[in-house]
Structure formats: C-alpha cells, structure tokens
Design a protein around this motif. Structure first.
Motif, PDB file in Angstrom:
ATOM      1  N   LEU A 105      23.161 -28.484  -6.448  1.00 22.88           N
ATOM      2  CA  LEU A 105      24.423 -27.731  -6.497  1.00 22.88           C
ATOM      3  C   LEU A 105      24.404 -26.601  -5.461  1.00 22.88           C
ATOM      4  O   LEU A 105      23.402 -25.898  -5.332  1.00 22.88           O
ATOM      5  CB  LEU A 105      24.640 -27.133  -7.898  1.00 22.88           C
ATOM      6  N   PRO A 106      25.507 -26.384  -4.734  1.00 24.24           N
ATOM      7  CA  PRO A 106      25.527 -25.337  -3.707  1.00 24.24           C
ATOM      8  C   PRO A 106      25.350 -23.938  -4.313  1.00 24.24           C
ATOM      9  O   PRO A 106      25.978 -23.612  -5.322  1.00 24.24           O
ATOM     10  CB  PRO A 106      26.929 -25.465  -3.076  1.00 24.24           C
ATOM     11  N   GLY A 107      24.487 -23.148  -3.702  1.00 22.03           N
ATOM     12  CA  GLY A 107      24.315 -21.764  -4.143  1.00 22.03           C
ATOM     13  C   GLY A 107      23.464 -21.609  -5.388  1.00 22.03           C
ATOM     14  O   GLY A 107      23.402 -20.524  -5.963  1.00 22.03           O
ATOM     15  N   VAL A 108      22.796 -22.690  -5.791  1.00 22.13           N
ATOM     16  CA  VAL A 108      21.975 -22.629  -7.010  1.00 22.13           C
ATOM     17  C   VAL A 108      20.560 -23.055  -6.668  1.00 22.13           C
ATOM     18  O   VAL A 108      20.355 -24.013  -5.922  1.00 22.13           O
ATOM     19  CB  VAL A 108      22.552 -23.556  -8.104  1.00 22.13           C
ATOM     20  N   HIS A 109      19.603 -22.321  -7.181  1.00 17.28           N
ATOM     21  CA  HIS A 109      18.206 -22.695  -6.980  1.00 17.28           C
ATOM     22  C   HIS A 109      17.532 -22.744  -8.345  1.00 17.28           C
ATOM     23  O   HIS A 109      17.712 -21.840  -9.154  1.00 17.28           O
ATOM     24  CB  HIS A 109      17.511 -21.674  -6.067  1.00 17.28           C
ATOM     25  N   VAL A 110      16.802 -23.823  -8.605  1.00 18.31           N
ATOM     26  CA  VAL A 110      16.130 -23.925  -9.907  1.00 18.31           C
ATOM     27  C   VAL A 110      14.626 -24.071  -9.722  1.00 18.31           C
ATOM     28  O   VAL A 110      14.166 -24.667  -8.749  1.00 18.31           O
ATOM     29  CB  VAL A 110      16.657 -25.111 -10.750  1.00 18.31           C
ATOM     30  N   ALA A 111      13.887 -23.498 -10.665  1.00 21.15           N
ATOM     31  CA  ALA A 111      12.431 -23.599 -10.631  1.00 21.15           C
ATOM     32  C   ALA A 111      11.908 -23.499 -12.059  1.00 21.15           C
ATOM     33  O   ALA A 111      12.502 -22.816 -12.896  1.00 21.15           O
ATOM     34  CB  ALA A 111      11.843 -22.471  -9.795  1.00 21.15           C
ATOM     35  N   LEU A 112      10.813 -24.189 -12.326  1.00 16.48           N
ATOM     36  CA  LEU A 112      10.177 -24.063 -13.642  1.00 16.48           C
ATOM     37  C   LEU A 112       9.390 -22.769 -13.669  1.00 16.48           C
ATOM     38  O   LEU A 112       8.720 -22.407 -12.704  1.00 16.48           O
ATOM     39  CB  LEU A 112       9.221 -25.225 -13.886  1.00 16.48           C
ATOM     40  N   GLU A 113       9.463 -22.072 -14.788  1.00 16.03           N
ATOM     41  CA  GLU A 113       8.731 -20.809 -14.902  1.00 16.03           C
ATOM     42  C   GLU A 113       7.890 -20.868 -16.181  1.00 16.03           C
ATOM     43  O   GLU A 113       8.426 -21.068 -17.266  1.00 16.03           O
ATOM     44  CB  GLU A 113       9.741 -19.657 -14.976  1.00 16.03           C
ATOM     45  N   PRO A 114       6.570 -20.704 -16.050  1.00 16.00           N
ATOM     46  CA  PRO A 114       5.741 -20.703 -17.265  1.00 16.00           C
ATOM     47  C   PRO A 114       6.021 -19.462 -18.107  1.00 16.00           C
ATOM     48  O   PRO A 114       6.480 -18.442 -17.587  1.00 16.00           O
ATOM     49  CB  PRO A 114       4.306 -20.701 -16.729  1.00 16.00           C
ATOM     50  N   ASP A 115       5.757 -19.557 -19.398  1.00 11.12           N
ATOM     51  CA  ASP A 115       5.976 -18.418 -20.295  1.00 11.12           C
ATOM     52  C   ASP A 115       5.090 -17.244 -19.872  1.00 11.12           C
ATOM     53  O   ASP A 115       3.894 -17.431 -19.635  1.00 11.12           O
ATOM     54  CB  ASP A 115       5.648 -18.845 -21.731  1.00 11.12           C
ATOM     55  N   PRO A 116       5.672 -16.045 -19.773  1.00 15.22           N
ATOM     56  CA  PRO A 116       4.889 -14.910 -19.261  1.00 15.22           C
ATOM     57  C   PRO A 116       3.710 -14.497 -20.149  1.00 15.22           C
ATOM     58  O   PRO A 116       2.756 -13.899 -19.648  1.00 15.22           O
ATOM     59  CB  PRO A 116       5.908 -13.779 -19.149  1.00 15.22           C
ATOM     60  N   THR A 117       3.756 -14.808 -21.450  1.00  9.21           N
ATOM     61  CA  THR A 117       2.598 -14.457 -22.283  1.00  9.21           C
ATOM     62  C   THR A 117       1.732 -15.685 -22.576  1.00  9.21           C
ATOM     63  O   THR A 117       0.942 -15.685 -23.515  1.00  9.21           O
ATOM     64  CB  THR A 117       3.015 -13.776 -23.597  1.00  9.21           C
ATOM     65  N   HIS A 118       1.916 -16.740 -21.785  1.00  4.37           N
ATOM     66  CA  HIS A 118       1.043 -17.924 -21.811  1.00  4.37           C
ATOM     67  C   HIS A 118       1.210 -18.776 -23.054  1.00  4.37           C
ATOM     68  O   HIS A 118       0.314 -19.555 -23.397  1.00  4.37           O
ATOM     69  CB  HIS A 118      -0.436 -17.532 -21.625  1.00  4.37           C
ATOM     70  N   ASN A 119       2.339 -18.669 -23.751  1.00  7.02           N
ATOM     71  CA  ASN A 119       2.626 -19.687 -24.753  1.00  7.02           C
ATOM     72  C   ASN A 119       2.805 -21.007 -24.012  1.00  7.02           C
ATOM     73  O   ASN A 119       3.257 -21.015 -22.863  1.00  7.02           O
ATOM     74  CB  ASN A 119       3.914 -19.347 -25.527  1.00  7.02           C
ATOM     75  N   PRO A 120       2.473 -22.134 -24.661  1.00 13.41           N
ATOM     76  CA  PRO A 120       2.537 -23.413 -23.943  1.00 13.41           C
ATOM     77  C   PRO A 120       3.978 -23.912 -23.816  1.00 13.41           C
ATOM     78  O   PRO A 120       4.381 -24.861 -24.480  1.00 13.41           O
ATOM     79  CB  PRO A 120       1.679 -24.341 -24.812  1.00 13.41           C
ATOM     80  N   LEU A 121       4.757 -23.241 -22.987  1.00 11.39           N
ATOM     81  CA  LEU A 121       6.123 -23.701 -22.759  1.00 11.39           C
ATOM     82  C   LEU A 121       6.598 -23.193 -21.405  1.00 11.39           C
ATOM     83  O   LEU A 121       6.133 -22.160 -20.916  1.00 11.39           O
ATOM     84  CB  LEU A 121       7.066 -23.216 -23.873  1.00 11.39           C
ATOM     85  N   ASP A 122       7.511 -23.965 -20.818  1.00 14.39           N
ATOM     86  CA  ASP A 122       8.143 -23.560 -19.561  1.00 14.39           C
ATOM     87  C   ASP A 122       9.630 -23.348 -19.812  1.00 14.39           C
ATOM     88  O   ASP A 122      10.192 -23.888 -20.767  1.00 14.39           O
ATOM     89  CB  ASP A 122       7.975 -24.652 -18.495  1.00 14.39           C
ATOM     90  N   ARG A 123      10.219 -22.539 -18.952  1.00 12.18           N
ATOM     91  CA  ARG A 123      11.677 -22.382 -18.968  1.00 12.18           C
ATOM     92  C   ARG A 123      12.204 -22.713 -17.579  1.00 12.18           C
ATOM     93  O   ARG A 123      11.454 -22.684 -16.607  1.00 12.18           O
ATOM     94  CB  ARG A 123      12.064 -20.952 -19.368  1.00 12.18           C
ATOM     95  N   LEU A 124      13.489 -23.011 -17.490  1.00 12.06           N
ATOM     96  CA  LEU A 124      14.091 -23.241 -16.182  1.00 12.06           C
ATOM     97  C   LEU A 124      14.723 -21.945 -15.705  1.00 12.06           C
ATOM     98  O   LEU A 124      15.568 -21.367 -16.393  1.00 12.06           O
ATOM     99  CB  LEU A 124      15.150 -24.344 -16.242  1.00 12.06           C
ATOM    100  N   LYS A 125      14.283 -21.500 -14.538  1.00 14.75           N
ATOM    101  CA  LYS A 125      14.870 -20.309 -13.925  1.00 14.75           C
ATOM    102  C   LYS A 125      15.988 -20.771 -12.990  1.00 14.75           C
ATOM    103  O   LYS A 125      15.743 -21.548 -12.075  1.00 14.75           O
ATOM    104  CB  LYS A 125      13.789 -19.563 -13.148  1.00 14.75           C
ATOM    105  N   LEU A 126      17.194 -20.294 -13.250  1.00 15.57           N
ATOM    106  CA  LEU A 126      18.352 -20.711 -12.463  1.00 15.57           C
ATOM    107  C   LEU A 126      18.863 -19.494 -11.696  1.00 15.57           C
ATOM    108  O   LEU A 126      19.367 -18.539 -12.296  1.00 15.57           O
ATOM    109  CB  LEU A 126      19.419 -21.290 -13.404  1.00 15.57           C
ATOM    110  N   SER A 127      18.688 -19.514 -10.372  1.00 18.06           N
ATOM    111  CA  SER A 127      19.125 -18.399  -9.523  1.00 18.06           C
ATOM    112  C   SER A 127      20.450 -18.767  -8.875  1.00 18.06           C
ATOM    113  O   SER A 127      20.660 -19.918  -8.470  1.00 18.06           O
ATOM    114  CB  SER A 127      18.095 -18.123  -8.429  1.00 18.06           C
ATOM    115  N   VAL A 128      21.322 -17.782  -8.773  1.00 18.73           N
ATOM    116  CA  VAL A 128      22.667 -18.023  -8.252  1.00 18.73           C
ATOM    117  C   VAL A 128      22.882 -17.151  -7.023  1.00 18.73           C
ATOM    118  O   VAL A 128      22.717 -15.924  -7.080  1.00 18.73           O
ATOM    119  CB  VAL A 128      23.731 -17.681  -9.330  1.00 18.73           C
TER     120      VAL A 128
END
Ligand code: PLP
Length: 403
Positions: free
Chosen positions: A292-315
């Motif tokens: 999508l134009p103007g959108v950047h996505v990246a996986l981001e690990p949990d900052p306190t090291h819980n076993p999960l990732d979130r999607l970081k969506l930059s606009v």
C-alpha cells in the motif's frame, strides 16, 4: 481465515459498540477473552456457598505448583497485589499493624523504585505503593541506574523494594532483576516484582524476587483478578491484609476459582498452536498492507520478551494522505470499530496486536485498514490535527463521563 464465529450479541443488546481489539489486554477494552475453562468455573461456583479461606488455600496450592513459589494468593487485581504485598512487607503477620494501616507509624515504610520504573497502567504504580501507607523512594536517573544508588536507597526504614516489568518502563540502563535482588538481599529487604502482563510464571522468582504480582485477566484469560506468588511468610501476610486495607479490594469466590481454572488452562494450553494462529494473522496483515502506498509494515517482538510479535504499521502522511493517528481514529469510529495499539502514535506508527482476536477478525481488520487507506488517498487529505491535540480531545471526552 475463518468466518466470524457466532457470538452472543450481548454488546449490541445493551447499546455497546462491537469493537475488535487489536490493541492488547487493556482494562479500558475489557482486558481479554476469558478462556472457556474460567467461564465454566465462575458459572459453577457463583450459586454455591464456600468456606472462602479454604478456597484461598486451594488457590495457594495451584499458584505454588505453577510458579514454583512456596505459596500464592488471589487478589482483586495486580494493582491490588502491589498495594497488599507492600502492606505485607510493612506489617508482617502483626494484626495490630494490619489494622493501623495506612498509618505507617512505627513500621518500616520506605519502598525504593528505579525512576525508569515509575510508570502508569491507567493509574500510577507508585500510587499503588502509597496506598498501603508506604513512602515511595525513587532512585537513579530515568535512563541510567547504578548499584550504588540502590545501596544508598536502602536503610533501616526500608520495607521492600519494587521492580516493575512493563513495556512502559525505560528499556535500557536499568538494573537487571537478579542484581537488584542480590543488593536488596544484602540488607534483607524483600523484592516485589510487578509482572502484570508477563507470561513467565517462574523466571522472576528464580531471579530472586520474593513476591511477584500478575494480572489474571491479561495473557492468561482469567476473570478480573490478580495473582501473588512468593515466600510463604510474605504471602500469608498479604492474605492477612483481608482484615485491613485489603477488605476494600476483596476478590469473590468466582474470581478465585476462575483464576485457578485459567492458571490450569494456561498449563495445558497448546502455546505453539496459539502462536501459529497469531502468526497467521500477522502474515495475513503483512501480505495485505505490504504494497500500500505510504505504508510500511514490520514485525516487532514484544518489548518485555513475551513470546509474541506485533505488526508495526507506519504511515507516511505525504503519500498516504492521512496521519497514523487519524487512521487510528477512523478505524475506531467506523464499522466494525477496530481499536489499534496507539500509545506511540505521535511517532507516526501504531501496532496491531494479534493476541485477542476471535476467529475471522484478522481479515475484518485487514479489510477495514485497506478501505480506510484507499478512502484517504482519494479523499480531501489529512485534517492536520496534531497528535497532541488528539490526545487532549480524547482526554476531555473521558472527563465528561457519564455524558
Ligand atoms: C496492567 C498492569 C497493572 C495493573 O494490572 P491490574 O491487574 O489491571 O490491576 C500493573 N502493572 C503493570 C506493569 C501492568 O501492565
């Protein structure tokens, strides 16, 4: 992706919006999807009388088994756990002292905490400490703490030291728990860890914590409650606060049994399977938003090291013709409302948390985001409201409650 599972419609019947939560386990959104085992346990116990302290004994054994602690106690919330464990460190099992609180006269009452740990979760963590009658003793600089600063903060009036684990804490320059605990133990000062949102039920005790406080209603999918685990004498003193300041924070039979059920379900849960479901949502989103134009996505690990990732969506507002916070607002106000994880949105990004989705909702979230971004590109452009003004607007809405 699955079809949306049939639901009770309870929200629509009472006029609440059927929100989809990609924000996380937030009190403001109803915390988490309570697991079926906890729903069944709360339903079963509600019509029955019980000897409540025997139910608490039962809970202590379950908590001890799962955490490796000597004993455990179910509280109204993790925040109540912080207040009651601090009270326990001040009073011990002395009932006269328990009744005397929140007046700390004659008791050890000082509670050191690293400045970078003085966070909020809807209320200030340091207030939960003060609620017991304790005096908070911040030490170190927000981003740089040294062992000598902790040593200097410990004295004969120190009741306990507080260590907070949260994505809100400063993420660097802090003393690690093992070092923190070792220094406190040189002076026989117990260490209380607020680990409200952490999946790890054993690591903090293993690293030297004397007491650890968790939320039952976050990752574990329990009813609204807190879990305290740790040294038996201190857990007993926490329990005894029920005859003092703990009375106003009491937890009912349904939350005690529901918490045990959630703990046991956590023990049996197919964690790898849950992770795969979360990963499927993240993969789906990444595939849908990647070009999508103007959108950047990246996986981001949990900052306190819980076993999960979130999607970081930059606009990028110049290409997307919308700011990240306007997009968050449009997602929240459209149908169905989608609530994203937006506490850092002033930087131009938000996160999508895959941990609280009902079947089928990941695709709905993707559809909503694609549709809002398409509409923004062909629309009149950004309203140019600064992120700070949005923050203020949302806050004044809160202050006008119940209107
Ligand atoms: C959520 C949270 C709390 C509060 O937990 P409750 O169980 O809702 O009281 C306390 N500390 C931290 C670090 C949290 O994330």
């Amino acid at each position: 992706m699955n079809e949306i599972a049939p639901r009770s419609g309870i929200r629509e019947r009472i006029g609440l919006r059927p929100i989809i939560n990609v924000s996380g386990t937030m009190t403001a959104l109803g915390a988490s999807i309570v697991v079926p085992e906890a729903v069944a346990a709360t339903t079963a116990i509600l019509p029955e009388f019980v000897e409540i302290n025997d139910l608490h004994r039962h809970a202590s054994r379950a908590i001890a088994r799962l955490t490796g602690a000597e004993a455990g106690f179910v509280t109204a919330s993790c925040s109540a756990g912080v207040s009651l464990t601090v009270a326990a460190a001040m009073t011990g099992a002395d009932l006269a002292r328990i009744e005397q609180l929140p007046n700390p006269a004659g008791m050890r009452h000082r509670v050191p905490i690293m400045l970078g740990h003085m966070v909020g979760y809807g209320a200030p963590v340091e207030q939960a400490i003060r609620l017991a009658g304790a005096t908070v003793v911040p030490f170190g600089q927000a981003t740089d703490v040294r062992p000598y600063q902790l040593r200097a903060a410990l004295d004969d009036a120190t009741a306990a030291a507080m260590f907070v684990v949260s994505h809100h804490c400063v993420g660097y320059g802090q003393l690690p728990l093992a070092e923190f605990a070792a220094i406190c133990h040189e002076r026989n000062v117990p260490v209380i860890v607020d680990a409200a949102s952490e999946y790890d039920l054993r690591g903090f005790l293993a690293a030297g914590a004397d007491l650890v406080c968790y939320s039952a209603h976050k990752f574990m999918g329990g009813p609204t409650a807190g879990i305290v685990a740790g040294r038996k004498d201190l857990v007993r003193a926490t329990f005894l606060q029920n005859m003092g300041i703990g009375r106003g924070m009491k937890v009912g039979k349904e939350s005690i049994l529901g918490t045990i059920a959630a703990l046991e379900a956590w023990e049996r849960r197919d964690h790898a399977g849950v992770r795969r479901t979360e990963q499927a949502a993240l993969d789906h989103w990444r595939a849908r938003f990647g070009a999508l134009p103007g959108v950047h996505v990246a996986l981001e690990p949990d900052p306190t090291h819980n076993p999960l990732d979130r999607l970081k969506l930059s606009v990028d507002p110049s290409t997307a013709r919308i700011t990240a916070w306007e997009l968050a607002d449009r997602l929240a106000s459209g149908a169905p409302p989608v609530i994203v994880r937006d506490h850092e949105v002033e930087h131009g990004y938000f996160f999508l948390d895959p941990c609280n989705l009902h079947p089928g909702e990941a695709a709905v979230v993707a559809d909503r985001i694609v549709a809002e971004l398409d509409a923004a590109r062909s629309g009149p452009g950004s309203n140019r409201e600064p992120a700070s003004a949005r923050r203020e607007r949302r806050f004044s809405r809160l202050l006008s409650w119940p209107d």
